[in-house]
Design an enzyme around this catalytic site. Structure first.
Site, PDB file in Angstrom:
ATOM      1  N   HIS A  14       0.982  -1.217   0.063  1.00 17.86           N
ATOM      2  CA  HIS A  14       0.144  -0.066  -0.009  1.00 17.86           C
ATOM      3  C   HIS A  14       0.789   1.260   0.009  1.00 17.86           C
ATOM      4  CE1 HIS A  14      -3.089  -2.820   2.107  1.00 17.86           C
ATOM      5  NE2 HIS A  14      -3.264  -2.575   0.726  1.00 17.86           N
ATOM      6  N   GLU A  17       1.689   3.420   3.090  1.00 21.03           N
ATOM      7  CA  GLU A  17       1.934   3.093   4.417  1.00 21.03           C
ATOM      8  C   GLU A  17       3.496   3.099   4.572  1.00 21.03           C
ATOM      9  OE1 GLU A  17       0.088  -0.996   4.971  1.00 21.03           O
ATOM     10  OE2 GLU A  17      -1.899  -0.048   4.785  1.00 21.03           O
ATOM     11  N   HIS A 106       3.222  -3.863   6.759  1.00 21.73           N
ATOM     12  CA  HIS A 106       1.921  -3.007   6.633  1.00 21.73           C
ATOM     13  C   HIS A 106       1.925  -1.948   7.990  1.00 21.73           C
ATOM     14  CE1 HIS A 106      -0.130  -4.487   3.211  1.00 21.73           C
ATOM     15  NE2 HIS A 106       0.472  -5.798   3.451  1.00 21.73           N
ATOM     16  N   GLU A 166       1.860  -6.000  10.912  1.00 21.16           N
ATOM     17  CA  GLU A 166       0.934  -4.991  10.739  1.00 21.16           C
ATOM     18  C   GLU A 166       1.103  -4.163  12.144  1.00 21.16           C
ATOM     19  OE1 GLU A 166      -1.639  -3.184   8.772  1.00 21.16           O
ATOM     20  OE2 GLU A 166      -1.836  -5.149   8.334  1.00 21.16           O
TER      21      GLU A 166
END
Length: 295
Positions: A14, A17, A106, A166
């Site tokens: 992404h 990010e 992420h 994450e």
């Protein structure tokens, strides 16, 4: 579990990010940080074009394009759909991948801390979770093994083994030192675990540990026109991995009414009010707390 020979660290899946992107740049200058003796490591900047435009994606979420049917459907010609096919050839192909292990980095806007998401609950992954938690007291382990690796559509599902790192909370298009440090530390521990696995030198691990197992995803309240009618309740906001019991408030409607959780299990919300999920009106994911045995 066979020896891991090739590892790919993927950042920028992404484009907004930032932690993984800046760590990739740092590691490309100092590759010895992510190098280990028993396997080769490559870094992959997955969606540089989205990053250049400071967007999560251009046409579609890249981390939802790796289902087998989509990868084999050449009528899907959006930017990320084509990019996924290219990455699949570079790292895969899925089902017979040249890459043995993928670490996909992420950020989340949710208050999840340093979270390790595992797609499988086999012995290798269970022990990896134990190793990371033994080394990193803040780490949270989440199992998303409700589907097989082949059925998952994440970048990390290209390879036979793969994880999602994450880390949050971090706003989109921002870098926070505490978040970047957590990501670097968790990645180090994963690489160290693979090295110890390969060399049959794993230390004694905790025989069991607490983790979370994904159960379902909740949507934001909508009215009869399909427009948002409420928001995540203030008692739930920022309380990722805290227990939610039947009858607890979960949403507040814009007219002031409260909506209560109605469930037959104690749920542990995470990805609470994730900014990137608003385009799908998703409010949070839920999990059950589990005890994971390593032997």
């Amino acid at each position: 579990m066979d020896k891991i020979n090739t590892v790919a660290i993927v950042g920028g899946t992404h484009g907004n990010e930032y932690s993984g992107i800046y760590l990739l740049r740092h590691w490309d200058k100092q590759p010895e940080i992510v190098s280990r003796s028993s396997f080769s490591t490559q870094t992959v900047f997955a969606n540089a074009k989205a990053h250049d435009e400071n967007k999560r994606y251009l046409d579609a979420d890249l981390n939802r394009q790796f289902g087998m049917d989509d990868l084999n459907n050449y009528e899907l010609r959006g930017y990320e759909q084509c990019l996924a096919k290219s990455l699949n050839q570079q790292l895969g192909p899925k089902g017979n991948a040249k890459t043995d292990f993928i670490i996909d980095l992420h950020n989340t806007t949710s208050n999840m801390g340093p979270s390790l998401i595992l797609l499988q609950a086999d012995e290798f992954n269970r022990k990896m979770g134990a190793y990371v938690k033994d080394k990193m007291s803040d780490a949270v382990v989440v199992f998303e093994d409700h589907a097989t690796v082949e059925e998952h559509y994440f970048v990390s599902s290209i390879s036979k083994q793969g994880v999602i790192v994450e880390i949050g909370p971090q706003p989109q298009s921002v870098i926070r030192q505490d978040i970047l440090d957590w990501m670097a530390e968790m990645t180090k521990h994963i690489l160290d675990y693979i090295e110890l696995h390969n060399t049959q030198a794993l230390p004694d691990l905790s025989s069991s540990y607490e983790a979370f197992k994904y159960t379902e995803t909740l949507s934001l309240p909508l009215d009869e026109k399909g427009e948002r009618a409420g928001m995540v309740h203030k008692a739930v906001q920022d309380a990722d991995f805290s227990p939610l019991k039947d009858g607890d408030p979960i949403f507040t409607l814009f007219n002031g009414e409260e909506v209560y959780w109605q469930g037959d299990y104690i749920a542990y919300p995470h990805f609470i009010n994730e900014a990137a999920y608003y385009d799908n009106n998703l409010a949070m994911s839920l999990a059950e707390k589990i005890i994971v045995e390593t032997v």
